[in-house]
Write a protein that holds these residues in place. Sequence first.
Motif, PDB file in Angstrom:
ATOM      1  N   GLN A  96      26.264  35.596  77.436  1.00 45.66           N
ATOM      2  CA  GLN A  96      27.464  34.855  77.801  1.00 45.66           C
ATOM      3  C   GLN A  96      28.741  35.506  77.277  1.00 45.66           C
ATOM      4  O   GLN A  96      29.839  35.148  77.700  1.00 45.66           O
ATOM      5  CB  GLN A  96      27.377  33.418  77.289  1.00 45.66           C
ATOM      6  N   GLY A  97      28.615  36.442  76.341  1.00 44.95           N
ATOM      7  CA  GLY A  97      29.794  37.129  75.835  1.00 44.95           C
ATOM      8  C   GLY A  97      30.282  36.679  74.472  1.00 44.95           C
ATOM      9  O   GLY A  97      31.435  36.937  74.111  1.00 44.95           O
ATOM     10  N   PHE A  98      29.421  36.006  73.690  1.00 43.29           N
ATOM     11  CA  PHE A  98      29.800  35.661  72.321  1.00 43.29           C
ATOM     12  C   PHE A  98      30.095  36.951  71.553  1.00 43.29           C
ATOM     13  O   PHE A  98      29.432  37.970  71.755  1.00 43.29           O
ATOM     14  CB  PHE A  98      28.674  34.903  71.634  1.00 43.29           C
ATOM     15  N   THR A  99      31.070  36.901  70.655  1.00 39.91           N
ATOM     16  CA  THR A  99      31.460  38.120  69.945  1.00 39.91           C
ATOM     17  C   THR A  99      30.869  38.212  68.539  1.00 39.91           C
ATOM     18  O   THR A  99      31.178  39.139  67.796  1.00 39.91           O
ATOM     19  CB  THR A  99      32.988  38.262  69.889  1.00 39.91           C
ATOM     20  N   SER A 100      30.030  37.257  68.170  1.00 41.90           N
ATOM     21  CA  SER A 100      29.158  37.366  66.999  1.00 41.90           C
ATOM     22  C   SER A 100      28.116  36.263  67.099  1.00 41.90           C
ATOM     23  O   SER A 100      28.324  35.255  67.783  1.00 41.90           O
ATOM     24  CB  SER A 100      29.924  37.270  65.670  1.00 41.90           C
ATOM     25  N   VAL A 101      26.997  36.470  66.409  1.00 38.57           N
ATOM     26  CA  VAL A 101      25.921  35.472  66.442  1.00 38.57           C
ATOM     27  C   VAL A 101      25.350  35.306  65.046  1.00 38.57           C
ATOM     28  O   VAL A 101      25.310  36.254  64.261  1.00 38.57           O
ATOM     29  CB  VAL A 101      24.786  35.875  67.417  1.00 38.57           C
ATOM     30  N   MET A 102      24.917  34.093  64.755  1.00 41.24           N
ATOM     31  CA  MET A 102      24.194  33.844  63.514  1.00 41.24           C
ATOM     32  C   MET A 102      22.767  33.459  63.848  1.00 41.24           C
ATOM     33  O   MET A 102      22.536  32.655  64.755  1.00 41.24           O
ATOM     34  CB  MET A 102      24.836  32.712  62.718  1.00 41.24           C
ATOM     35  N   ILE A 103      21.839  34.031  63.124  1.00 41.91           N
ATOM     36  CA  ILE A 103      20.459  33.577  63.200  1.00 41.91           C
ATOM     37  C   ILE A 103      20.121  32.994  61.832  1.00 41.91           C
ATOM     38  O   ILE A 103      20.302  33.655  60.802  1.00 41.91           O
ATOM     39  CB  ILE A 103      19.473  34.715  63.587  1.00 41.91           C
ATOM     40  N   ASP A 104      19.686  31.757  61.812  1.00 41.68           N
ATOM     41  CA  ASP A 104      19.423  31.064  60.557  1.00 41.68           C
ATOM     42  C   ASP A 104      17.918  31.000  60.298  1.00 41.68           C
ATOM     43  O   ASP A 104      17.213  30.154  60.841  1.00 41.68           O
ATOM     44  CB  ASP A 104      20.016  29.656  60.599  1.00 41.68           C
ATOM     45  N   GLY A 105      17.455  31.905  59.456  1.00 42.14           N
ATOM     46  CA  GLY A 105      16.048  31.903  59.063  1.00 42.14           C
ATOM     47  C   GLY A 105      15.876  31.485  57.616  1.00 42.14           C
ATOM     48  O   GLY A 105      14.852  31.781  56.997  1.00 42.14           O
ATOM     49  N   SER A 106      16.875  30.770  57.074  1.00 42.88           N
ATOM     50  CA  SER A 106      16.854  30.420  55.653  1.00 42.88           C
ATOM     51  C   SER A 106      15.711  29.483  55.287  1.00 42.88           C
ATOM     52  O   SER A 106      15.333  29.394  54.115  1.00 42.88           O
ATOM     53  CB  SER A 106      18.190  29.787  55.248  1.00 42.88           C
ATOM     54  N   HIS A 107      15.161  28.790  56.281  1.00 45.39           N
ATOM     55  CA  HIS A 107      14.045  27.881  56.029  1.00 45.39           C
ATOM     56  C   HIS A 107      12.711  28.618  55.964  1.00 45.39           C
ATOM     57  O   HIS A 107      11.692  28.028  55.594  1.00 45.39           O
ATOM     58  CB  HIS A 107      13.974  26.836  57.140  1.00 45.39           C
ATOM     59  N   LEU A 108      12.715  29.895  56.311  1.00 44.21           N
ATOM     60  CA  LEU A 108      11.489  30.687  56.348  1.00 44.21           C
ATOM     61  C   LEU A 108      11.230  31.373  55.003  1.00 44.21           C
ATOM     62  O   LEU A 108      12.167  31.593  54.226  1.00 44.21           O
ATOM     63  CB  LEU A 108      11.595  31.765  57.433  1.00 44.21           C
ATOM     64  N   PRO A 109       9.987  31.761  54.746  1.00 47.78           N
ATOM     65  CA  PRO A 109       9.719  32.610  53.580  1.00 47.78           C
ATOM     66  C   PRO A 109      10.527  33.897  53.681  1.00 47.78           C
ATOM     67  O   PRO A 109      10.896  34.332  54.786  1.00 47.78           O
ATOM     68  CB  PRO A 109       8.219  32.880  53.683  1.00 47.78           C
ATOM     69  N   PHE A 110      10.812  34.513  52.543  1.00 49.99           N
ATOM     70  CA  PHE A 110      11.712  35.658  52.459  1.00 49.99           C
ATOM     71  C   PHE A 110      11.395  36.756  53.473  1.00 49.99           C
ATOM     72  O   PHE A 110      12.272  37.189  54.235  1.00 49.99           O
ATOM     73  CB  PHE A 110      11.662  36.224  51.038  1.00 49.99           C
ATOM     74  N   GLN A 111      10.157  37.214  53.532  1.00 51.10           N
ATOM     75  CA  GLN A 111       9.807  38.320  54.425  1.00 51.10           C
ATOM     76  C   GLN A 111       9.892  37.905  55.901  1.00 51.10           C
ATOM     77  O   GLN A 111      10.265  38.709  56.754  1.00 51.10           O
ATOM     78  CB  GLN A 111       8.413  38.859  54.088  1.00 51.10           C
ATOM     79  N   GLU A 112       9.562  36.663  56.193  1.00 49.54           N
ATOM     80  CA  GLU A 112       9.685  36.185  57.579  1.00 49.54           C
ATOM     81  C   GLU A 112      11.153  36.101  57.992  1.00 49.54           C
ATOM     82  O   GLU A 112      11.504  36.410  59.147  1.00 49.54           O
ATOM     83  CB  GLU A 112       9.008  34.832  57.728  1.00 49.54           C
ATOM     84  N   ASN A 113      11.994  35.690  57.076  1.00 59.21           N
ATOM     85  CA  ASN A 113      13.435  35.662  57.343  1.00 59.21           C
ATOM     86  C   ASN A 113      13.927  37.076  57.635  1.00 59.21           C
ATOM     87  O   ASN A 113      14.680  37.303  58.592  1.00 59.21           O
ATOM     88  CB  ASN A 113      14.161  35.072  56.132  1.00 59.21           C
TER      89      ASN A 113
END
Length: 279
Positions: A96-113
Motif C-alpha cells: 500500500q506504500g507505508f514508509t515504515s513498518v513495525m513487526i511486534d514479536g516481543s511476546h515470542l521467545p528471544f530467538q523466535e522474535n
Amino acid sequence: MPLVSTKELLTDARRNGYAVPAFPAHHLDMIRAVTETAEAMQSPVILQATPATLKQVGADFITAMVRTAADRVPVPVSLHLDHGDSFTTVIRCLRQGFTSVMIDGSHLPFQENIRLVKKVTEAAHAAGVPVESELGTIDASEMTDPADAEEFVTATGTDFLAPAFGTAHGVYRKAVRLDLARLEAIACRTGIPLVMHGASGVPPEEIRRSIRAGIAKVNFSTELKQIFSATLRRFLTDSPEETDPRKIFRVAREGVSDVIREKIAWTQSAGEPHRESPA
C-alpha cells in the motif's frame, strides 16, 4: 509534500537531539488534526495505524487519506504500521506504500522474535522500507537487557528498536518510573534510533530526558483518543440539536489539535524540517 521515509526522519532526530512525534491515524479528522498542527508548528510527524485500525478502516483508505493530507502540507510526514501482528500484515502495508513498518514479536521467545524480525526486515528492506521492532515487554516488568538488544539488532538488521524501560500503553495507574540508565546503555550498544511506546501520561521532563538518552520517536495515542471523545461528548451534550457531522467533528478535531501541539513541543521537534543537518 510526498510521504517520506521514517528512517530519514529518525536519523535526523537522533543526530540533532529531538524526537519525532507519532500519532494515530484512526480516521480523517485525526489525520487532519495531526498534519495541520504539524504544518503550523513546522514539525515532522509520523502517522501510524495498528492492525485493528487497518481492519476497521482498510489499509487502502488509510494510505489514501494520509497521502492526501501529507501532500497538502510542506512538512515531512511518514506513514507507519504500528505493532504489526504478522508477516502478512506487513506485506499488505508495504504494497500500500507505508514508509515504515513495525513487526511486534516481543511476546515470542528471544530467538523466535529474532527470526520473525529478520524475515520482515529482509522483505521490507527489499522494498526500501525501514523496520521497527520491540524487545522486552512494555506494560510488564521484563525490561530490555542491553546485551540482548545489541545481539538482537545485529542479528535482525532492524532499523529502530522499541525497548522496555518502564513505559506502559494506555492509562498509567501509578507514577511513571523510567530506567534511563538502561535506555542509555541500549542506545550505546545498538547505535540505532530508539522508540518510546506508551508516552501518553509520561511527564514532559521525562520525555526530554529519554530523548537525551537515545529516544528518536515518541508514540502518543491514548491522550488523543481521550480528548477527542471528551470534546465530542461535551459538544453533543451542550448542543443536542446539532446534527451536522462537519460541525460536530470539527470541534473534536480542534480539541485534539491542542494536545498534538503540546506533544510536539515536548519532543522539541518544532521547526526541525527546515534545519540544515550538519555534514
